[in-house]
Design a protein around this motif. Structure first.
Motif, PDB file in Angstrom:
ATOM      1  N   ARG A   1      32.502  39.532  30.752  1.00  0.00           N
ATOM      2  CA  ARG A   1      32.667  40.128  29.417  1.00  0.00           C
ATOM      3  C   ARG A   1      33.471  39.204  28.503  1.00  0.00           C
ATOM      4  O   ARG A   1      33.142  39.028  27.327  1.00  0.00           O
ATOM      5  N   ILE A   2      34.519  38.618  29.048  1.00  0.00           N
ATOM      6  CA  ILE A   2      35.335  37.676  28.266  1.00  0.00           C
ATOM      7  C   ILE A   2      34.489  36.473  27.869  1.00  0.00           C
ATOM      8  O   ILE A   2      34.471  36.052  26.706  1.00  0.00           O
ATOM      9  N   ARG A   3      33.765  35.929  28.828  1.00  0.00           N
ATOM     10  CA  ARG A   3      32.912  34.767  28.575  1.00  0.00           C
ATOM     11  C   ARG A   3      31.867  35.079  27.501  1.00  0.00           C
ATOM     12  O   ARG A   3      31.671  34.301  26.566  1.00  0.00           O
ATOM     13  N   ALA A   4      31.218  36.219  27.599  1.00  0.00           N
ATOM     14  CA  ALA A   4      30.172  36.593  26.637  1.00  0.00           C
ATOM     15  C   ALA A   4      30.753  36.736  25.230  1.00  0.00           C
ATOM     16  O   ALA A   4      30.149  36.269  24.252  1.00  0.00           O
TER      17      ALA A   4
ATOM     18  N   ASP B   1      48.527  48.992  34.812  1.00  0.00           N
ATOM     19  CA  ASP B   1      47.560  49.772  34.041  1.00  0.00           C
ATOM     20  C   ASP B   1      46.124  49.337  34.297  1.00  0.00           C
ATOM     21  O   ASP B   1      45.197  49.840  33.688  1.00  0.00           O
ATOM     22  N   GLY B   2      45.946  48.378  35.215  1.00  0.00           N
ATOM     23  CA  GLY B   2      44.598  47.962  35.591  1.00  0.00           C
ATOM     24  C   GLY B   2      44.043  46.800  34.799  1.00  0.00           C
ATOM     25  O   GLY B   2      42.994  46.264  35.125  1.00  0.00           O
ATOM     26  N   ARG B   3      44.746  46.391  33.751  1.00  0.00           N
ATOM     27  CA  ARG B   3      44.277  45.235  32.989  1.00  0.00           C
ATOM     28  C   ARG B   3      44.703  43.966  33.706  1.00  0.00           C
ATOM     29  O   ARG B   3      45.611  43.965  34.515  1.00  0.00           O
ATOM     30  N   GLY B   4      44.037  42.839  33.405  1.00  0.00           N
ATOM     31  CA  GLY B   4      44.262  41.621  34.155  1.00  0.00           C
ATOM     32  C   GLY B   4      44.923  40.494  33.385  1.00  0.00           C
ATOM     33  O   GLY B   4      45.129  40.567  32.175  1.00  0.00           O
ATOM     34  N   HIS B   5      45.226  39.441  34.125  1.00  0.00           N
ATOM     35  CA  HIS B   5      45.796  38.206  33.597  1.00  0.00           C
ATOM     36  C   HIS B   5      44.704  37.136  33.656  1.00  0.00           C
ATOM     37  O   HIS B   5      44.104  36.934  34.722  1.00  0.00           O
ATOM     38  N   PHE B   6      44.485  36.446  32.547  1.00  0.00           N
ATOM     39  CA  PHE B   6      43.406  35.464  32.482  1.00  0.00           C
ATOM     40  C   PHE B   6      43.866  34.183  31.808  1.00  0.00           C
ATOM     41  O   PHE B   6      44.769  34.194  30.963  1.00  0.00           O
ATOM     42  N   ASN B   7      43.220  33.094  32.193  1.00  0.00           N
ATOM     43  CA  ASN B   7      43.398  31.786  31.561  1.00  0.00           C
ATOM     44  C   ASN B   7      42.062  31.406  30.950  1.00  0.00           C
ATOM     45  O   ASN B   7      41.028  31.516  31.616  1.00  0.00           O
ATOM     46  N   VAL B   8      42.084  30.962  29.692  1.00  0.00           N
ATOM     47  CA  VAL B   8      40.855  30.483  29.073  1.00  0.00           C
ATOM     48  C   VAL B   8      41.080  29.090  28.497  1.00  0.00           C
ATOM     49  O   VAL B   8      42.144  28.791  27.951  1.00  0.00           O
ATOM     50  N   HIS B   9      40.080  28.264  28.659  1.00  0.00           N
ATOM     51  CA  HIS B   9      40.050  26.932  28.047  1.00  0.00           C
ATOM     52  C   HIS B   9      38.778  26.903  27.219  1.00  0.00           C
ATOM     53  O   HIS B   9      37.678  27.046  27.759  1.00  0.00           O
TER      54      HIS B   9
ATOM     55  N   ALA C   1      40.628  37.511  18.185  1.00  0.00           N
ATOM     56  CA  ALA C   1      39.659  38.244  17.363  1.00  0.00           C
ATOM     57  C   ALA C   1      38.313  38.327  18.081  1.00  0.00           C
ATOM     58  O   ALA C   1      37.650  39.369  18.062  1.00  0.00           O
ATOM     59  N   ALA C   2      37.911  37.246  18.731  1.00  0.00           N
ATOM     60  CA  ALA C   2      36.639  37.229  19.462  1.00  0.00           C
ATOM     61  C   ALA C   2      36.654  38.229  20.614  1.00  0.00           C
ATOM     62  O   ALA C   2      35.643  38.860  20.917  1.00  0.00           O
ATOM     63  N   LEU C   3      37.801  38.389  21.243  1.00  0.00           N
ATOM     64  CA  LEU C   3      37.911  39.294  22.383  1.00  0.00           C
ATOM     65  C   LEU C   3      38.046  40.753  21.961  1.00  0.00           C
ATOM     66  O   LEU C   3      37.724  41.655  22.739  1.00  0.00           O
ATOM     67  N   GLY C   4      38.486  40.973  20.744  1.00  0.00           N
ATOM     68  CA  GLY C   4      38.543  42.325  20.184  1.00  0.00           C
ATOM     69  C   GLY C   4      39.153  43.355  21.112  1.00  0.00           C
ATOM     70  O   GLY C   4      40.263  43.202  21.613  1.00  0.00           O
ATOM     71  N   SER C   5      38.409  44.418  21.376  1.00  0.00           N
ATOM     72  CA  SER C   5      38.927  45.545  22.161  1.00  0.00           C
ATOM     73  C   SER C   5      39.188  45.192  23.627  1.00  0.00           C
ATOM     74  O   SER C   5      39.896  45.928  24.313  1.00  0.00           O
ATOM     75  N   LEU C   6      38.651  44.072  24.114  1.00  0.00           N
ATOM     76  CA  LEU C   6      38.944  43.663  25.490  1.00  0.00           C
ATOM     77  C   LEU C   6      40.443  43.436  25.684  1.00  0.00           C
ATOM     78  O   LEU C   6      40.965  43.596  26.786  1.00  0.00           O
ATOM     79  N   MET C   7      41.124  43.089  24.580  1.00  0.00           N
ATOM     80  CA  MET C   7      42.574  42.898  24.657  1.00  0.00           C
ATOM     81  C   MET C   7      43.285  44.222  24.948  1.00  0.00           C
ATOM     82  O   MET C   7      44.385  44.221  25.473  1.00  0.00           O
ATOM     83  N   GLU C   8      42.667  45.325  24.631  1.00  0.00           N
ATOM     84  CA  GLU C   8      43.271  46.636  24.856  1.00  0.00           C
ATOM     85  C   GLU C   8      42.796  47.287  26.149  1.00  0.00           C
ATOM     86  O   GLU C   8      43.504  48.118  26.720  1.00  0.00           O
ATOM     87  N   THR C   9      41.595  46.915  26.603  1.00  0.00           N
ATOM     88  CA  THR C   9      41.007  47.603  27.758  1.00  0.00           C
ATOM     89  C   THR C   9      41.006  46.791  29.039  1.00  0.00           C
ATOM     90  O   THR C   9      41.074  47.362  30.125  1.00  0.00           O
ATOM     91  N   ASP C  10      40.915  45.471  28.936  1.00  0.00           N
ATOM     92  CA  ASP C  10      40.721  44.638  30.122  1.00  0.00           C
ATOM     93  C   ASP C  10      41.791  43.567  30.338  1.00  0.00           C
ATOM     94  O   ASP C  10      41.991  43.113  31.453  1.00  0.00           O
ATOM     95  N   ILE C  11      42.436  43.133  29.261  1.00  0.00           N
ATOM     96  CA  ILE C  11      43.341  41.981  29.332  1.00  0.00           C
ATOM     97  C   ILE C  11      44.775  42.405  29.065  1.00  0.00           C
ATOM     98  O   ILE C  11      45.082  42.969  28.014  1.00  0.00           O
ATOM     99  N   HIS C  12      45.652  42.110  30.024  1.00  0.00           N
ATOM    100  CA  HIS C  12      47.080  42.347  29.828  1.00  0.00           C
ATOM    101  C   HIS C  12      47.747  41.074  29.316  1.00  0.00           C
ATOM    102  O   HIS C  12      48.577  41.111  28.415  1.00  0.00           O
ATOM    103  N   ALA C  13      47.396  39.941  29.918  1.00  0.00           N
ATOM    104  CA  ALA C  13      47.996  38.660  29.550  1.00  0.00           C
ATOM    105  C   ALA C  13      46.903  37.604  29.475  1.00  0.00           C
ATOM    106  O   ALA C  13      45.970  37.595  30.276  1.00  0.00           O
ATOM    107  N   LEU C  14      47.054  36.713  28.501  1.00  0.00           N
ATOM    108  CA  LEU C  14      46.031  35.699  28.273  1.00  0.00           C
ATOM    109  C   LEU C  14      46.693  34.368  27.962  1.00  0.00           C
ATOM    110  O   LEU C  14      47.485  34.259  27.023  1.00  0.00           O
ATOM    111  N   SER C  15      46.389  33.371  28.758  1.00  0.00           N
ATOM    112  CA  SER C  15      46.840  32.010  28.510  1.00  0.00           C
ATOM    113  C   SER C  15      45.666  31.277  27.861  1.00  0.00           C
ATOM    114  O   SER C  15      44.565  31.264  28.407  1.00  0.00           O
TER     115      SER C  15
END
Length: 89
Positions: free
Chosen positions: A6-9, A37-45, A65-79
């Protein structure tokens, strides 16, 4: 579809990157307060021409902005590593 998919798409659609790497790093944060809360930690390049002329903060905002609601539902931390393509010549 997995979270990584989902993040990739979302990033593919919004930024048309030349390079996109998404790593789920959630296993390293098991037991962490934010992971409960079930959300994850991700690294993106991300390497994208969409970042041309943008300062790092604006690049990060474009990723959020591209990730939109994923920041609220799936992602807790993002590098984020957001770069412009290297021009040859």
């Amino acid at each position: 579809m997995t979270r990584v998919e989902r993040i990739r798409a979302a990033l593919q659609q919004a930024l048309a990157p030349e390079l996109l790497e998404v790593e789920d790093d959630s296993h390293r944060h098991a037991g962490h307060e934010g992971a409960r809360d079930g959300r994850g930690h991700f690294n993106v390049h991300v390497v994208s021409a969409a970042f041309e002329g943008k300062l790092p903060l604006a690049r990060h905002r474009a990723v959020y902005a591209a990730l939109g609601s994923l920041m609220e539902t799936d992602i807790h931390a993002l590098s984020i590593r957001a770069e412009v393509p290297v021009k040859n010549g």
